[in-house]
Design a protein around this motif. Structure first.
Motif, PDB file in Angstrom:
ATOM      1  N   ILE A 159      -7.133  -6.080  -2.935  1.00 12.58           N
ATOM      2  CA  ILE A 159      -7.042  -7.038  -2.350  1.00 12.58           C
ATOM      3  C   ILE A 159      -5.866  -6.730  -1.830  1.00 12.58           C
ATOM      4  O   ILE A 159      -5.151  -8.443  -1.813  1.00 12.58           O
ATOM      5  CB  ILE A 159      -6.705  -8.135  -3.672  1.00 12.58           C
ATOM      6  CG1 ILE A 159      -8.048  -8.389  -4.631  1.00 12.58           C
ATOM      7  CG2 ILE A 159      -6.552  -9.886  -3.659  1.00 12.58           C
ATOM      8  CD1 ILE A 159      -8.204  -8.338  -6.237  1.00 12.58           C
ATOM      9  N   SER A 160      -5.518  -6.483  -0.975  1.00 14.43           N
ATOM     10  CA  SER A 160      -4.144  -6.484   0.034  1.00 14.43           C
ATOM     11  C   SER A 160      -4.589  -6.361   1.212  1.00 14.43           C
ATOM     12  O   SER A 160      -3.464  -6.566   1.722  1.00 14.43           O
ATOM     13  CB  SER A 160      -3.569  -5.231   0.222  1.00 14.43           C
ATOM     14  OG  SER A 160      -4.619  -4.627   0.557  1.00 14.43           O
TER      15      SER A 160
ATOM     16  N   GLU B  97       6.958   4.498   4.782  1.00 18.20           N
ATOM     17  CA  GLU B  97       6.092   5.302   6.079  1.00 18.20           C
ATOM     18  C   GLU B  97       5.446   5.938   5.271  1.00 18.20           C
ATOM     19  O   GLU B  97       5.523   7.296   5.577  1.00 18.20           O
ATOM     20  CB  GLU B  97       6.586   4.085   7.319  1.00 18.20           C
ATOM     21  CG  GLU B  97       5.485   4.520   8.192  1.00 18.20           C
ATOM     22  CD  GLU B  97       6.427   4.682   9.616  1.00 18.20           C
ATOM     23  OE1 GLU B  97       5.629   4.915  10.190  1.00 18.20           O
ATOM     24  OE2 GLU B  97       7.709   5.713  10.007  1.00 18.20           O
ATOM     25  N   ALA B  98       3.595   5.785   5.622  1.00 23.12           N
ATOM     26  CA  ALA B  98       2.755   7.082   5.558  1.00 23.12           C
ATOM     27  C   ALA B  98       2.455   7.028   7.137  1.00 23.12           C
ATOM     28  O   ALA B  98       1.664   5.915   7.785  1.00 23.12           O
ATOM     29  CB  ALA B  98       1.614   6.443   4.700  1.00 23.12           C
ATOM     30  N   SER B  99       2.322   8.468   8.260  1.00 22.27           N
ATOM     31  CA  SER B  99       2.415   8.856   9.602  1.00 22.27           C
ATOM     32  C   SER B  99       0.943  10.361   8.811  1.00 22.27           C
ATOM     33  O   SER B  99       1.160  10.410   8.362  1.00 22.27           O
ATOM     34  CB  SER B  99       3.110   8.861   9.798  1.00 22.27           C
ATOM     35  OG  SER B  99       4.115   7.650   9.735  1.00 22.27           O
TER      36      SER B  99
ATOM     37  N   VAL C 266       2.917   3.384   1.497  1.00 25.13           N
ATOM     38  CA  VAL C 266       2.512   3.930   0.293  1.00 25.13           C
ATOM     39  C   VAL C 266       3.657   3.225  -0.328  1.00 25.13           C
ATOM     40  O   VAL C 266       4.389   2.937  -0.557  1.00 25.13           O
ATOM     41  CB  VAL C 266       2.320   5.002   0.677  1.00 25.13           C
ATOM     42  CG1 VAL C 266       3.687   6.301   0.671  1.00 25.13           C
ATOM     43  CG2 VAL C 266       1.648   5.870  -1.254  1.00 25.13           C
ATOM     44  N   PHE C 267       2.818   2.765  -1.546  1.00 29.69           N
ATOM     45  CA  PHE C 267       3.465   2.039  -3.244  1.00 29.69           C
ATOM     46  C   PHE C 267       3.515   2.949  -4.127  1.00 29.69           C
ATOM     47  O   PHE C 267       2.018   3.247  -4.243  1.00 29.69           O
ATOM     48  CB  PHE C 267       3.158   0.665  -2.982  1.00 29.69           C
ATOM     49  CG  PHE C 267       3.094  -0.092  -1.444  1.00 29.69           C
ATOM     50  CD1 PHE C 267       4.344  -1.196  -1.011  1.00 29.69           C
ATOM     51  CD2 PHE C 267       2.670  -0.089  -0.391  1.00 29.69           C
ATOM     52  CE1 PHE C 267       4.914  -1.350  -0.191  1.00 29.69           C
ATOM     53  CE2 PHE C 267       2.499  -1.116   0.984  1.00 29.69           C
ATOM     54  CZ  PHE C 267       3.861  -1.629   1.313  1.00 29.69           C
TER      55      PHE C 267
ATOM     56  N   TYR D 281      -1.825   3.724  -0.991  1.00 37.22           N
ATOM     57  CA  TYR D 281      -1.979   4.104   0.351  1.00 37.22           C
ATOM     58  C   TYR D 281      -1.826   2.598   1.109  1.00 37.22           C
ATOM     59  O   TYR D 281      -3.928   2.317   1.150  1.00 37.22           O
ATOM     60  CB  TYR D 281      -2.626   4.992   0.871  1.00 37.22           C
ATOM     61  CG  TYR D 281      -2.440   6.274   0.124  1.00 37.22           C
ATOM     62  CD1 TYR D 281      -0.920   6.744   0.931  1.00 37.22           C
ATOM     63  CD2 TYR D 281      -2.074   6.970  -1.027  1.00 37.22           C
ATOM     64  CE1 TYR D 281       0.008   8.395   0.903  1.00 37.22           C
ATOM     65  CE2 TYR D 281      -1.518   7.986  -1.687  1.00 37.22           C
ATOM     66  CZ  TYR D 281      -0.906   8.734  -0.209  1.00 37.22           C
ATOM     67  OH  TYR D 281       0.102  10.058  -0.668  1.00 37.22           O
ATOM     68  N   CYS D 282      -1.650   1.859   1.669  1.00 37.03           N
ATOM     69  CA  CYS D 282      -2.415   0.065   2.845  1.00 37.03           C
ATOM     70  C   CYS D 282      -2.057   1.006   4.022  1.00 37.03           C
ATOM     71  O   CYS D 282      -1.262   0.832   4.774  1.00 37.03           O
ATOM     72  CB  CYS D 282      -1.228  -0.873   2.203  1.00 37.03           C
ATOM     73  SG  CYS D 282      -1.404  -1.796   2.543  1.00 37.03           S
TER      74      CYS D 282
END
Length: 146
Positions: free
Chosen positions: A82-83, A111-113, A124-125, A136-137
């Motif tokens: 639900i993001s 940040e995820a790269s 990523v949270f 991982y959003c």
């Protein structure tokens, strides 16, 4: 299985070595990618929430980097968070993602790269589901599902 402490260690002390590297000039990336993909992957923009290709898609497959085709996530790790963006619990391999601290927009996030080409994927949270607790959003524009 990666956990939040692993993500913090990678962001602080260095990421795993990628299986290969893909390096191109910004002009080469711009010629290869769509304008929306270029904004997300190379300029670290964020696509609009909920109106993206993979937000509500749960078909089986492998999610690859849209720039270099590196496998990043498996559909079995995708869940409904639900993001507004596709969310995953784990990357496909320990070395698929590069992590770095990001304090842009007055936020403190990681940040995820893509670890192979450096393309921006999302963030990523530590508020994901058990057992690892990772979310991982990821921007749909940075992915292609096969």
């Amino acid at each position: 299985m990666l956990r939040w402490k692993d993500v913090l260690i990678f962001a602080t002390y260095g990421n795993p070595e990628p299986p290969r590297r893909v390096e191109k000039t910004e002009a080469e990336w711009e010629a290869q990618l769509t304008p929306a993909q270029f904004r997300v992957l190379r300029q670290q923009h964020t696509e609009p929430p909920y109106r993206n290709a993979y937000c509500r898609s749960y078909e089986p497959g492998v999610y690859r980097c849209a720039a270099c085709a590196t496998p990043l996530f498996d559909s079995t790790a995708k869940y409904h968070a639900i993001s507004g963006w596709p969310s995953f619990t784990q990357p496909s391999s320990k070395g698929a993602i590069r992590y770095r601290f990001d304090s842009s927009h007055r936020l403190h996030r990681i940040e995820a790269s893509c670890n192979v080409c450096g393309g921006h994927l999302g963030h990523v949270f530590n508020d994901g589901p058990a057992p690892a607790g990772l979310r991982y959003c990821i921007n749909s524009e940075s992915l292609r599902r096969e």
